[in-house]
Design an enzyme around this catalytic site. Structure first.
Site, PDB file in Angstrom:
ATOM      1  N   ARG A  95      -1.397   7.442  -5.130  1.00 34.80           N
ATOM      2  CA  ARG A  95      -1.696   6.317  -4.237  1.00 34.80           C
ATOM      3  C   ARG A  95      -3.146   5.853  -4.338  1.00 34.80           C
ATOM      4  NH1 ARG A  95       1.638   7.393   1.396  1.00 34.80           N
ATOM      5  NH2 ARG A  95       3.689   7.789   0.448  1.00 34.80           N
ATOM      6  N   ASP A 144       0.426  -0.650  14.383  1.00 36.04           N
ATOM      7  CA  ASP A 144       0.438   0.317  13.287  1.00 36.04           C
ATOM      8  C   ASP A 144      -0.974   0.363  12.719  1.00 36.04           C
ATOM      9  OD1 ASP A 144       3.039   1.560  11.578  1.00 36.04           O
ATOM     10  OD2 ASP A 144       1.138   1.571  10.517  1.00 36.04           O
TER      11      ASP A 144
END
Length: 292
Positions: A63, A163
């Site tokens: 990632r 979020d």
């Protein structure tokens, strides 16, 4: 280096010795060391409270290496050095890269059954609900559909959806999904709450404005002071605490407790248990807690 001339025989290469600051893998695009992992682990814990264990090496490499390509860095060290020297938007990209988003409509169905019973018992109440890990929106829209069905026409409810990952939150705010992603919903729900795309948008569906008007979307980092001033009747914080260590869990629970009404209900993930926070929340059902 001389190679063996003995036919049909190969000499295995010695396994690399892994040191604290040495390579943990070979053949990758970027050099990757235990020191790189430890540094990323410390930074994401400081910024987002996420606690990474040693089994996450491959995930973190995959990632964060995308951020190296995007920013033009040729090593994790130079990228992390640059990141720490700049208080800019790349920090959000770094956090986005290391958050995990797994969701679906009406996931953990028993929670929505409990929610439906709560809402139906007080139809005239002006409900305030916070979905604190909205991800790409399937969970908050499941909450909204449950509220609309339970409260009937004219039902009063508002849902704040947050979020830490701004990219998934933008997807949630758009409310557009592939039609294949809602196959688990009944035809009645799809007809009532979604519009089917036509032409270039064929194969997609969009949440109807009548449902979206009840929704607000905003980025929130749970390990920081919450920018919320209202008191909530219901909070969904599912499958979030599993990424925090014990002290961080306690701090987040205290923050959630402060923005809930007495008697409000907290819904958490199936693997989460807060029996050591009985002064804040009391268990009232399967992964459902009441604000003390």
């Amino acid at each position: 280096m001389l190679q063996s001339t003995t036919p049909n025989r190969t000499r295995p290469a010695p396994a690399p010795v892994v040191q604290d600051d040495g390579p943990v893998a070979q053949g990758r695009e970027f050099a990757w060391t235990n020191a790189d992992f430890a540094r990323i682990k410390a930074l994401i814990y400081k910024k987002a409270g996420i606690s990474l264990h040693d089994g996450k090496h491959a995930m973190v490499y995959s990632r964060v290496s995308r951020r190296l390509r995007e920013t033009g860095h040729n090593s994790f060290k130079t990228y992390l050095d640059w990141l720490e020297q700049h208080d800019g938007p790349e920090w959000q990209e770094f956090i986005n890269a290391l958050t995990t988003n797994l969701t679906s409509f009406f996931r953990e169905q028993h929670h929505f059954e409990v929610l439906q019973q709560m809402l139906a018992a007080k139809r005239n109440h002006d409900w305030r609900i916070w979905c604190s890990a909205a991800s790409t929106g399937e969970e908050p829209y499941s909450i909204a559909m449950t509220a609309a069905e339970s409260l009937g026409a004219g039902g009063q409810f508002q849902i704040v959806n947050s979020d830490i990952d701004t990219k998934v939150l933008a997807t949630a705010a758009r409310g557009v999904y592939k039609a294949d992603n809602v196959k688990g919903l009944s035809p009645e729900r799809i007809q009532r709450f979604f519009m089917r795309g036509k032409g270039a948008n064929a194969g997609f569906i969009r949440v109807k404005p009548e449902l979206q008007k009840h929704m607000t979307f905003m980025p929130i980092n749970l390990i920081q002071d919450l920018p919320l001033r209202e008191s909530f009747d219901v909070v969904f914080c599912r499958n979030v605490m599993i990424y925090f260590d014990g002290p961080t869990q306690r701090q987040v629970l205290e923050r959630i407790h402060r923005v809930m009404k007495p008697g409000g209900m907290l819904f958490v993930g199936h693997a989460e248990n807060f029996s050591d926070a009985r002064n804040l929340f009391a268990l009232r059902g399967k992964t459902v807690y009441e604000r003390v």
